[in-house]
Design a protein around this motif. Structure first.
Motif, PDB file in Angstrom:
ATOM      1  N   UNK A  66       4.099   0.104  10.152  1.00 23.48           N
ATOM      2  CA  UNK A  66       3.934   0.391   8.479  1.00 23.48           C
ATOM      3  C   UNK A  66       5.069  -0.379   7.562  1.00 23.48           C
ATOM      4  N   UNK A  67       6.263   0.266   8.374  1.00 25.23           N
ATOM      5  CA  UNK A  67       7.219  -0.207   7.506  1.00 25.23           C
ATOM      6  C   UNK A  67       8.014  -2.105   8.095  1.00 25.23           C
ATOM      7  N   UNK A 117       0.944   5.484   7.817  1.00 24.57           N
ATOM      8  CA  UNK A 117       1.445   5.925   7.458  1.00 24.57           C
ATOM      9  C   UNK A 117       1.342   7.169   7.120  1.00 24.57           C
ATOM     10  N   UNK A 118      -0.249   7.688   7.254  1.00 26.77           N
ATOM     11  CA  UNK A 118      -0.680   9.267   7.060  1.00 26.77           C
ATOM     12  C   UNK A 118      -0.667   9.206   8.463  1.00 26.77           C
ATOM     13  N   UNK A 131       0.772  -1.453  -0.310  1.00 27.19           N
ATOM     14  CA  UNK A 131       0.420   0.134  -0.039  1.00 27.19           C
ATOM     15  C   UNK A 131       1.000   1.274   0.230  1.00 27.19           C
ATOM     16  N   UNK A 132       2.783   0.783   1.079  1.00 27.06           N
ATOM     17  CA  UNK A 132       3.063   2.287   0.660  1.00 27.06           C
ATOM     18  C   UNK A 132       2.329   3.550   1.084  1.00 27.06           C
ATOM     19  N   UNK A 133       2.281   5.241   0.781  1.00 25.32           N
ATOM     20  CA  UNK A 133       1.910   6.263   1.377  1.00 25.32           C
ATOM     21  C   UNK A 133       0.579   5.800   1.025  1.00 25.32           C
ATOM     22  N   UNK A 160       0.051  -5.788   1.969  1.00 24.95           N
ATOM     23  CA  UNK A 160       0.504  -6.107   0.783  1.00 24.95           C
ATOM     24  C   UNK A 160      -1.016  -6.264  -0.281  1.00 24.95           C
ATOM     25  N   UNK A 161      -1.148  -5.349  -1.336  1.00 21.44           N
ATOM     26  CA  UNK A 161      -2.080  -5.646  -2.608  1.00 21.44           C
ATOM     27  C   UNK A 161      -2.644  -6.715  -3.256  1.00 21.44           C
TER      28      UNK A 161
END
Length: 104
Positions: free
Chosen positions: A76-77, A25-26, A18-20, A82-83
């Motif tokens: 998150x890191x 993360x937000x 998902x990354x950012x 996983x998408x």
């Protein structure tokens, strides 16, 4: 094809994460921004300790927010979302309210 180009046996395919756009993360970024601002205020601006019973509330709250931000960003890191490669489209559900697709 060289040895470096060949897929290795047992090697996992590259995963998309998902990354950012991961909500952790937000949240971590927002908590970190507020934490840094409050740390700055606690060190350099009016401490207002007479209003808080002798405690530098900005400093301690900023420190707490910075720690919470580090926890969210580390989480998150270390455990990324996983998408999946392919997701089957949902079938129309007549019991579910909302717009329906019309087939042409």
């Amino acid at each position: 094809m060289t040895d470096n180009d060949r897929p290795r046996r047992g090697a996992a395919a590259p995963r998309k994460t998902a990354g950012a756009f991961d909500i952790r993360n937000i949240i971590g970024l927002l908590l970190g921004i507020y934490g840094v601002l409050l740390l700055f205020a606690g060190f350099f601006l009016d401490r207002a300790e007479e209003k808080t019973g002798g405690v530098n509330a900005n400093l301690w709250t900023g420190l707490g927010l910075a720690v919470a931000a580090a926890v969210f960003l580390g989480w998150a890191r270390l455990r990324p979302i996983v998408v999946p490669e392919h997701v089957e489209p949902a079938e129309p559900d007549p019991t579910r309210p909302g717009p329906t697709r019309r087939g042409h």
